[in-house]
Design an enzyme around this catalytic site. Structure first.
Site, short mmCIF file in Angstrom:
data_model
loop_
_atom_site.label_atom_id
_atom_site.label_comp_id
_atom_site.label_asym_id
_atom_site.label_seq_id
_atom_site.Cartn_x
_atom_site.Cartn_y
_atom_site.Cartn_z
N ALA A 190 -17.24 39.82 0.65
CA ALA A 190 -17.11 41.22 0.24
C ALA A 190 -16.50 42.09 1.33
O ALA A 190 -15.37 42.54 1.22
CB ALA A 190 -18.49 41.77 -0.18
N CYS A 191 -17.26 42.32 2.41
CA CYS A 191 -16.84 43.33 3.39
C CYS A 191 -15.64 42.91 4.22
O CYS A 191 -15.02 43.75 4.88
CB CYS A 191 -18.02 43.69 4.28
SG CYS A 191 -19.36 44.48 3.36
#
Length: 208
Positions: free
Chosen positions: A115-116
């Site tokens: 995700a990040c």
């Protein structure tokens, strides 16, 4: 890709995403000590070659904790940009800090890959930026999900690299004296057998 495929220090900026203990606990894709060592090696490389670094953190007060201590030691002047969004490219302060360096290549690493790391990479690529992902300084929840995220970013146009390849790409020639000692020290401390070999060579090879 424009220009030489090999990076120079003046070509790039480095982005460290969520290098925080709370997220490192969740990273099961590789050994956590090695993962942290690789992130520190990347940060030290950026410092040695005067490459701009942007550090971003999230949920530092409620779950993830602050930037990990070894990185704080390497980057004493860095003020992490705290954000709420998983995608730092959607956080105006972080995105602006990255673009302010006006470098053609964004070199990124962090936690978690799924995700990040992958979200800003995909967003930056969609806007036409050149991105390299330091794969061995990224950690995912599992090996499978980490690898899937790397493949998705690569399919979108990101170039995969490692912290050692990045360092050697910037150094290129061990006779570049300005950065020789710093580069050698990073490899000795973080480069496993290669680092042991450099120490051995220094002991064995005597100047004429």
């Amino acid at each position: 890709m424009t220009g030489s495929p090999l990076l120079r220090p003046e070509d790039c900026s480095v982005v460290l995403v969520d290098e925080q203990a709370g997220l490192a606990f969740a990273a099961g894709s590789s050994d956590r000590q090695v993962l942290r060592s690789n992130a520190v090696a990347l940060a030290r490389t950026a410092v040695a070659f005067e490459v701009p670094i942007v550090v971003s953190t999230s949920a530092s007060k409620v779950y993830s904790g602050p930037l990990m201590p070894p990185l704080r030691a390497v980057l004493p002047g860095a003020t992490p940009i705290e954000r709420r969004n998983m995608n730092l490219w959607e956080d105006e302060a972080t995105k602006s800090a990255i673009l302010a360096s006006d470098r053609r290549v964004i070199v990124i690493a962090g936690l978690l890959t799924e995700a990040c790391v992958s979200f800003p990479v995909l967003s930056a690529l969609a806007e036409g930026h050149e991105v390299r992902v330091v794969a061995d300084a990224c950690g995912g929840l599992t090996s499978a999900s980490h690898d899937a995220a790397l493949r998705r970013m690569e399919q979108a146009g990101a170039v995969m690299t490692s912290w050692l390849q990045f360092l050697l790409e910037l150094q290129r020639d061990w006779t570049r004296h300005d950065t020789y000692e710093a580069s050698r020290s990073i490899v000795v401390d973080h480069g496993g057998g290669y680092g042991i070999g450099l120490d051995y060579a220094r002991d064995m090879i005597k100047p004429a």
